[in-house]
Every structure is written in C-alpha cells, then in structure tokens.
Design an enzyme around this catalytic site. Structure first.
Site, mmCIF file in Angstrom:
data_model
loop_
_atom_site.group_PDB
_atom_site.id
_atom_site.type_symbol
_atom_site.label_atom_id
_atom_site.label_comp_id
_atom_site.label_asym_id
_atom_site.label_seq_id
_atom_site.Cartn_x
_atom_site.Cartn_y
_atom_site.Cartn_z
ATOM 1 N N ARG A 12 35.918 113.090 31.914
ATOM 2 C CA ARG A 12 35.866 112.966 33.372
ATOM 3 C C ARG A 12 37.270 113.103 33.960
ATOM 4 N NH1 ARG A 12 35.388 107.344 36.603
ATOM 5 N NH2 ARG A 12 35.328 108.222 38.697
ATOM 6 N N ALA A 69 33.975 102.064 40.439
ATOM 7 C CA ALA A 69 33.669 102.160 41.861
ATOM 8 C C ALA A 69 33.144 100.847 42.438
ATOM 9 C CB ALA A 69 32.663 103.278 42.100
#
Length: 136
Positions: A12, A69
């Site tokens: 990622r 997040a």
C-alpha cells in the site's frame, strides 16, 4: 495493534508507508526485545479493535496502537482507551501532519500516554522504548 489497511503494508502506497510488510518487521522487533512479550493484532474492523483493547487493556503493561484511519474518526476508540488501565502509545508510520488536513486531528491522542509519528516502522520501536523507559 494495527487498524484498517495496515495489513497491506509493503504493498500500500510504498512511497508513504515503505516497502516492508508488518509481518516481515515483527520478527525483527521481537528479536530486539527478547525480554518483552510482543503480541500482535490487526483488524480492519473497529469493533474487533475495541473488543481486543477491552480484553487486554486491564492486564498488560502497554499497548502500541496504530489505529489507522480510525484515529481521525473514532469516538468509540477514544472512550475505550479512556476506560482501560494499560497505557496506550499512539503511533503512525507517516508524519500525519505533513499529509491531508483531515489527518491532522486525532480522536485518540488526548487519552493516549503519548504519540509517535513520522519515523516509519521505527515508530513502533520508539513506542516500545517509551513503555520500557517510563515504567508505565
């Protein structure tokens, strides 16, 4: 303990998160601290993170948490961390203050013992050092 999308480390956005997976990094961390029992948990689910923090947060010496997040959105994590007795160190691989504006605010920082960000995977080592050196 890692939150959402951190299972994708190494694949990622390597320009932000590096090219090493956490599964490759973890043995190095464990070998550096053989006297410390390092348990690892990752989930993309907020509820699973809450369950694990509640399960462990009254009996262990500390939690190193990269909530991903959820750092920026989760009142539930804030309340959970506040409720437990184990100290929590908030970590981030990237320097969240050099990124998008929404990443500049953490819902959990105020209930964590400290915050470490911007040192790549070494942020986890620094958090363990903080737990060890400050007799939390």
């Amino acid at each position: 303990m890692n939150g959402p999308n951190l299972n994708l480390l190494g694949r990622r956005e390597p320009g932000i998160y590096g090219q090493q997976s956490f599964n490759d990094f973890l043995p190095l961390l464990r070998s550096r601290y053989p006297q410390v029992e390092i348990d690892y948990f990752q989930s993309n689910s907020e509820g699973a993170l809450l369950d694990r923090i509640q399960q462990e947060g009254f009996s262990i010496d500390g939690i190193v948490l990269n909530a991903g997040a959820y750092t920026h959105t989760s009142v539930a994590l804030h309340d959970c961390i506040r409720a437990i007795t184990s100290p929590v160190i908030e970590v981030h691989i990237s320097n969240v203050h050099q990124r998008e504006e929404f990443r500049h605010h953490s819902m959990i920082s105020s209930v964590c013992r400290g915050v470490i960000c911007g040192f790549g995977l070494d942020s986890y080592r620094l958090a363990i050092e903080a737990l060890l050196n400050h007799s939390l």
